[in-house]
Design an enzyme around this catalytic site. Structure first.
Site, short mmCIF file in Angstrom:
data_model
loop_
_atom_site.label_atom_id
_atom_site.label_comp_id
_atom_site.label_asym_id
_atom_site.label_seq_id
_atom_site.Cartn_x
_atom_site.Cartn_y
_atom_site.Cartn_z
N ASP A 83 0.84 -1.20 0.00
CA ASP A 83 0.00 0.00 0.00
C ASP A 83 0.87 1.25 0.00
O ASP A 83 2.06 1.20 0.34
CB ASP A 83 -0.94 0.01 1.21
CG ASP A 83 -0.21 0.22 2.53
OD1 ASP A 83 0.80 -0.49 2.76
OD2 ASP A 83 -0.64 1.06 3.36
N GLU A 178 0.08 -1.10 5.64
CA GLU A 178 1.13 -0.72 6.58
C GLU A 178 1.09 0.77 6.87
O GLU A 178 1.33 1.20 8.00
CB GLU A 178 2.51 -1.11 6.02
CG GLU A 178 3.66 -0.95 7.01
CD GLU A 178 4.34 0.41 6.98
OE1 GLU A 178 5.22 0.65 7.81
OE2 GLU A 178 3.98 1.25 6.10
#
Length: 414
Positions: A83, A178
């Protein structure tokens, strides 16, 4: 030899997929578009010949490169997140390749006069003569952490293509979310099956980190009372003024813009308010556990003091721990840091061992039973339009992974 153009092509193929995460979402992954890269990675792992390739219902991708030696070697892992930060848009990323960087200003976007300048970002001068990948000034780049993914994928591919390099079992793992603090939340450590791992999620070349902040979030609710302002004397309580007193009573120089190294801070990240109610959100950070606990107490004591002044509960605080300093989990197994340090030196990278002023998946994974230091991925200026990564740093990081695999196998040879 790690092929330069191959690294560039792989990296560009990843950063042009939008994987921005969303802290307001309760799903995992927090955005459906993260599946696009997760599925691509799983397919590529299968195509290159990795074993036990899986992608679970939460988009966590795992795979194994089996040992090619006849002695017992602990399984080790390499982890990165796919991400990108919601701090700045990651949609329609248009990477620019700057060959043989000359040390001067880089025009990212001529129309909008956006310039990446060594006068402001002096780290650029380390990379004169190298190939840089930058943004076009309108998005982030996504080197955090698609550089790390590129390096892990390229390293295991290289090991597959060069069986003469001896190694034990290698595990790879790619995580969602994350950037919003949830990357390790649903990571199945037992399934992963590594004795220890490394996150490839650091910044400049040479970084090797096994200390990070202890972290908490604090939601502060300030209660007021609204009445008609023409008749408010002795009756109105303006929550915004009380909130202002609270903000100004915290140590003014213990904020991110005034601290460095192992110094902790209080950071006001969000504020919204009306007369009747004001809401503040803080993050609390400190490397030292005792100082960390003391910071939480400072906020609670301040709220109690203001409540006493008003003779009622006008401030409510909810503090939630987020992650802790991985140092206490890594120090008992410091040989895993030594292996990484020796691997860097073996490929002519000078190790820079320092604390992280932040956190990684590795900090949470360490407390989940998977000690997990952090290694450089090579990028700079994460989470914004001035992000860039030197290709040579990604090549070196790939070489470090290969060398760690090799040194670990050598260490456990009888």
């Amino acid at each position: 030899m790690i092929e330069k153009q191959h690294i560039i092509n792989r990296f560009v193929s990843y950063v042009t997929i939008d994987t921005e995460s969303d802290p307001a979402s309760d799903s995992t992954p927090s955005t459906k578009k993260q599946w696009d890269l997760a599925n691509k990675l799983a397919d590529e792992l299968k195509e290159m010949g990795m074993s036990d390739v899986t992608i679970d219902e939460n988009a966590y991708v795992m795979a194994t490169l089996p040992s090619n030696v006849d002695h017992e070697v602990p399984a080790i892992g390499f982890v990165s997140h796919f991400d990108t930060s919601p701090d700045f848009t990651g949609a329609n990323v248009k990477p620019q390749i700057i060959e043989n960087y000359d040390g001067k200003d880089i025009v990212l976007n001529k129309a909008e006069d956006i310039i990446l300048s060594p006068d402001y970002f002096d780290d650029l001068l380390q990379y004169k003569g190298q190939t840089l990948i930058t943004t076009d000034g309108t998005t982030l780049l996504g080197a955090d952490d698609k550089a790390g993914i590129t390096e892990i994928m390229s390293a295991v591919e290289y090991l597959i293509q060069h069986p003469e390099i001896k190694h034990g079992p290698i595990k790879v793992g790619f995580t969602p979310d994350e950037e919003i603090g949830r990357g390790a939340h649903k990571f199945d450590v037992e399934k992963f099956g590594a004795e220890w791992a490394y996150t490839m999620d650091g910044s400049q070349i040479g970084e090797l980190e096994y200390e990070n902040f202890n972290a908490a979030g604090a939601d502060v609710t300030v209660k007021g009372k609204i009445v008609h302002p023409g008749y408010a004397k002795g009756k109105m309580i303006n929550s915004m003024y009380i909130a202002q007193d609270f903000i100004n009573s915290l140590p003014r120089l213990e904020t991110p813009e005034h601290t460095e190294g192992r110094q902790g801070f209080f950071h006001l990240t969000q504020i919204s308010g009306k007369v009747e109610e004001t809401n503040l959100h803080y993050i609390i950070r400190d490397h030292d556990k005792e100082h960390f606990e003391a910071r939480k107490k400072v906020m609670l004591d301040l709220a109690a003091e203001i409540n006493a002044q008003h003779e009622k509960e006008v401030i409510l605080i909810e503090i939630k721990d987020q992650y802790f300093n991985m140092r206490e989990k890594v120090e008992p197994v410091m040989h895993i840091v030594d292996i990484a340090e020796n691997a860097m030196k073996a490929v002519d990278v000078e190790p820079i061992i320092k604390p992280i002023r932040g956190g990684t998946d590795g900090s949470q994974l360490s407390f989940m039973g998977l000690p997990c230091p952090n290694i450089f991925a090579g990028g700079h200026n994460f989470h914004g339009r001035y992000e860039y990564v030197p290709v040579e740093s990604m090549i070196k990081a790939t070489q470090v992974i290969v060398k760690i695999a090799e040194l670990t196998a050598e260490k456990y040879k009888s």
